[in-house]
Scaffold this active site. Structure first.
Site, PDB file in Angstrom:
ATOM      1  N   TYR A 142     -43.856 -23.201 -24.626  1.00 14.76           N
ATOM      2  CA  TYR A 142     -42.693 -23.899 -24.619  1.00 14.76           C
ATOM      3  C   TYR A 142     -41.602 -22.627 -24.770  1.00 14.76           C
ATOM      4  O   TYR A 142     -40.616 -22.758 -23.980  1.00 14.76           O
ATOM      5  CB  TYR A 142     -42.309 -24.557 -25.962  1.00 14.76           C
ATOM      6  CG  TYR A 142     -41.214 -25.099 -26.512  1.00 14.76           C
ATOM      7  CD1 TYR A 142     -40.414 -26.235 -25.595  1.00 14.76           C
ATOM      8  CD2 TYR A 142     -40.292 -24.373 -27.263  1.00 14.76           C
ATOM      9  CE1 TYR A 142     -39.218 -26.667 -26.047  1.00 14.76           C
ATOM     10  CE2 TYR A 142     -38.954 -24.802 -27.492  1.00 14.76           C
ATOM     11  CZ  TYR A 142     -38.334 -25.720 -26.844  1.00 14.76           C
ATOM     12  OH  TYR A 142     -37.035 -26.474 -27.106  1.00 14.76           O
ATOM     13  N   LYS A 146     -38.461 -21.509 -21.971  1.00 14.75           N
ATOM     14  CA  LYS A 146     -37.064 -21.150 -22.199  1.00 14.75           C
ATOM     15  C   LYS A 146     -36.385 -19.997 -21.767  1.00 14.75           C
ATOM     16  O   LYS A 146     -35.375 -19.903 -21.478  1.00 14.75           O
ATOM     17  CB  LYS A 146     -36.672 -21.457 -23.749  1.00 14.75           C
ATOM     18  CG  LYS A 146     -36.976 -22.820 -24.382  1.00 14.75           C
ATOM     19  CD  LYS A 146     -36.035 -23.820 -23.631  1.00 14.75           C
ATOM     20  CE  LYS A 146     -35.764 -25.183 -24.283  1.00 14.75           C
ATOM     21  NZ  LYS A 146     -35.100 -26.117 -23.549  1.00 14.75           N
TER      22      LYS A 146
END
Length: 285
Positions: A142, A146
């Site tokens: 995750y 980003k």
């Protein structure tokens, strides 16, 4: 402004859409799920054709946009298999950014994440308060996405000299009803994963609005957190117990850090965006 807000049904997106409308902007919510409404469009953002079409026009809902707020994503590690998180979040962001630049939407504000700072800080931070100055340290798929999204934005603004993209590294988003669980006092290590930080969704919306209004062309990144921590325990005590060897970057060293001041530095956002968080779980207690 005429603003598209992706992820408008989410925890942060619903508040951002509400607050931008209250400020007088024409907001079109876009999400995969949501209740039928005149200013909402169901869009699968992993489908580039749908993204282009939705940003261009949707019936009589809108016929063009001035700005884009991109908040749509699988919102945290561990909610889906890693490969699903990567494929969904990376494709969604690329589709949205690419379509916006093709259509001449030159003002983009989007949700990056505090996770790029090195969360969950199983490896201690390089110093506290943490800020935007040290290289990204993604520790999950995750967070890796980003980081890659920020790299994508850097190249897009280099290719498009009139484009403004602002990455807001939001802390753990809270609604007022979440504050029933506060304070987190029992175990200092329970919330050490993000240096005892959080962000009230209403202050998150304030940061989005400020970035839409004042961010210059080019790319920049900002940590967005509340002004305080999630605990009544003083910062000096927390740091001595959990991160005793981490250097302190504050005038006066350990004594220069406020008793409950956020350890996720928001100084840059205050200085360049005029960000001023006003909500706290301590209100009314």
């Amino acid at each position: 402004m005429r603003i598209a807000v992706t992820g408008s049904s989410g925890k942060l997106g619903s508040v951002v859409a509400r607050e931008l409308r209250a400020a007088g902007h024409h907001v079109i919510g876009m999400d995969r799920v949501g209740e039928r409404a005149p200013d909402f469009v169901r869009v699968d953002l992993t489908d580039y054709g749908q993204v282009v079409d939705a940003l261009t026009a949707v019936g009589d809902t809108h016929d063009g946009l001035d700005a884009l707020v991109h908040l749509a994503a699988i919102p945290a590690p561990g909610l889906a298999p890693d490969v699903a998180t990567f494929h969904n979040n990376m494709a969604t962001t690329f589709n949205v950014f690419w379509a916006a630049t093709r259509l001449g939407i030159d003002r983009i504000v989007y949700a990056s994440s505090e996770t790029v700072l090195g969360l969950p800080f199983d490896v201690p931070p390089p110093y506290v308060p943490v800020d935007e100055e040290y290289p990204a340290r993604p520790e999950s798929v995750y967070s890796l996405v980003k980081h890659l999204e920020e790299q994508l934005a850097i190249e897009l603004v280099r290719w498009n000299p009139t484009l403004s993209i602002t990455a807001l590294r939001f802390s753990n988003v809270m609604w007022p009803e979440d504050y029933a669980a506060f304070p987190y006092d029992a175990d200092a290590r329970e919330r050490k994963w993000n240096l005892w930080g959080y962000i009230d969704a209403r202050d998150g919306a304030h940061a989005v609005e400020r970035a839409l209004e004042v961010a210059p062309v080019g790319f920049d990144r900002f940590i967005i957190a509340a002004a305080d921590t999630v605990t009544t325990r003083p910062n000096a005590e927390l740091l001595a117990e959990v991160f005793p060897d981490v250097p302190i970057r504050a005038e006066g060293g350990r004594d220069g850090i406020g008793e409950h001041t956020t350890l996720l530095s928001i100084d840059k956002a205050r200085r360049l965006l005029g960000y001023n968080p006003t909500h706290s779980w301590r209100d009314g207690r």
